[in-house]
Design an enzyme around this catalytic site. Structure first.
Site, short mmCIF file in Angstrom:
data_model
loop_
_atom_site.label_atom_id
_atom_site.label_comp_id
_atom_site.label_asym_id
_atom_site.label_seq_id
_atom_site.Cartn_x
_atom_site.Cartn_y
_atom_site.Cartn_z
N ASP A 40 -38.08 2.81 -22.59
CA ASP A 40 -37.36 3.52 -23.65
C ASP A 40 -36.16 2.71 -24.16
OD1 ASP A 40 -35.27 6.51 -23.72
OD2 ASP A 40 -36.20 5.36 -25.33
N ASP A 78 -36.56 2.60 -31.37
CA ASP A 78 -36.58 3.43 -30.17
C ASP A 78 -38.01 3.64 -29.67
OD1 ASP A 78 -35.40 6.82 -29.35
OD2 ASP A 78 -36.29 5.21 -28.17
O1 LIG Z 1 -33.72 10.20 -26.58
C1 LIG Z 1 -33.87 9.29 -27.34
N1 LIG Z 1 -34.81 8.31 -27.16
N2 LIG Z 1 -35.57 8.27 -26.01
C2 LIG Z 1 -36.30 9.35 -25.60
N3 LIG Z 1 -36.60 10.41 -26.32
C3 LIG Z 1 -37.39 11.37 -25.54
C4 LIG Z 1 -37.48 10.83 -24.14
C5 LIG Z 1 -36.90 9.46 -24.21
C6 LIG Z 1 -33.02 9.15 -28.55
C7 LIG Z 1 -32.20 8.07 -28.70
C8 LIG Z 1 -31.36 8.02 -29.80
C9 LIG Z 1 -31.39 9.03 -30.73
BR1 LIG Z 1 -30.25 8.96 -32.22
C10 LIG Z 1 -32.22 10.12 -30.59
C11 LIG Z 1 -33.06 10.18 -29.48
#
Ligand SMILES: O=C(NNC1=NCCC1)c1ccc(Br)cc1
Length: 331
Positions: free
Chosen positions: A36, A220
């Site tokens: 991630d 991401d």
């Molecule tokens: O949580 C984030 N990325 N990773 C993951 N999502 C779900 C499980 C892992 C995320 C990161 C930045 C922003 Br702005 C919004 C969301």
């Protein structure tokens, strides 16, 4: 050194997320972890979890590893953009990804996970590949696997070659020229927010004109969909018969039989086109004739996110050099 490991979709029908085998401790315990780039904690389902929160996931048991060491007095707690989260205590141990080993990596052992992690039985935890400034371990924050590995890598990079409904690859320490075509376009990264934040140069809907516009967003790998400004998203769904922004489903939906346009985004002078199929994410419920879009509005998030739907349309180089940059290439 270098490493190379598969990124396997957790669901045969929809690219909800991808997992990669990671080996922990001595003797080796192998878990399937979600890499991630939008977070910076390496955490795992563990022997410290109540059994009620485990539903088929593999667990890491530090007490069964001769090389595990408790990081005394340290804890962690994380909440993700989708509201999911977990918390627990911390050990250090050897971690190996695709032949690349980091000794004494902080392994955050879950003592509690939210329901969406319990019900996602193909994900045994996450490997954060964001900037270590985001790490949640307290009182001393810890480094990511990538940051720990960096000095031993042939080159301070990792690459993501995610694919539509098939296994792709995460490589560490090298750029595999066989994985892309043409040139890699590099743009600057602003790591201050802790994410791989970069400027996109604009977009086009289907065969329409390209609109030049600087769009700041994050790359991401841990987010499934693409979240962009409302003006862009409404321009896209204006081209989809029967599309509507559903409050009940929490985003744009459309009849699954609708013809979708492609979506093109710019990185510098380069252009990347997301095929229509990638933009039909999934039926809103199994078997439904209503489908959820792979492109959604970022107005609720506050940051634009280039998630897996976009990443799998390219070969992406996360360059952890000084300064950091991100490279995009066709494939
Ligand atoms: O949580 C984030 N990325 N990773 C993951 N999502 C779900 C499980 C892992 C995320 C990161 C930045 C922003 Br702005 C919004 C969301």
């Amino acid at each position: 050194g270098t490493g190379s490991a598969a990124a396997v979709p957790i669901n045969a029908d929809f690219d909800i997320a991808y997992v990669t085998p990671v080996t922990l401790g001595t003797p080796p315990q192998t878990l399937q972890l979600d890499f991630d780039s939008g977070s910076s904690d390496l955490w795992v389902f563990s022997s410290h979890l109540p059994t009620s929160q485990i539903r088929g996931q593999q667990i890491y048991a530090p007490n069964k590893s001769s090389t595990a060491k408790l990081l005394d007095g340290h804890s962690w707690s994380i909440t993700y953009g989708d509201g999911s989260g977990s918390r627990g205590n911390v050990y250090t141990d050897n971690v190996t990804v695709g032949g690349l080993t980091v000794g004494s990596q902080a392994i955050e052992c879950a003592q509690q996970v939210s329901s969406s992690f319990t019900t996602e039985d193909h994900i045994d935890g996450l490997v954060g590949l964001g900037f270590s400034t985001l790490n949640t371990v307290s009182p001393k924050s810890q480094l990511t696997f990538f940051d720990n590995a960096k000095s031993n890598l042939d080159s301070p990079v990792f690459t993501a070659d995610l694919k539509y409904k098939q296994a792709g690859t995460y490589d560490f320490g090298f750029i595999d020229e066989a994985k892309y075509t043409g040139e890699i376009t590099y743009v600057p990264v602003n790591s201050d927010p802790g994410y791989w934040t970069f400027p996109s140069s604009g977009y086009a809907v289907g065969s329409g004109n390209f609109t030049a516009s600087s769009i700041s967003g994050i790359a991401d790998t841990g987010t499934s969909l693409v979240y962009l400004p409302t003006a862009i998203v409404t321009a896209y769904y204006r081209q989809v018969q029967g599309a509507t922004n559903s409050r009940s489903y929490g985003g744009y939906v459309f009849p699954c039989a609708s013809t979708l346009p492609t979506f093109t985004f710019g990185v510098g002078a380069a252009r990347f086109t997301i095929p229509a199929a990638y933009l039909n994410y999934a039926p809103v419920t199994p078997g439904s004739a209503t489908c959820f879009g792979g492109l959604q509005s970022s107005s609720g998030v506050g940051i634009n996110i280039w998630g897996d739907v976009a990443l799998k349309a390219a070969f992406v180089v996360f360059n952890g050099g000084n300064p950091p940059t991100i490279g995009w290439a066709a494939k």
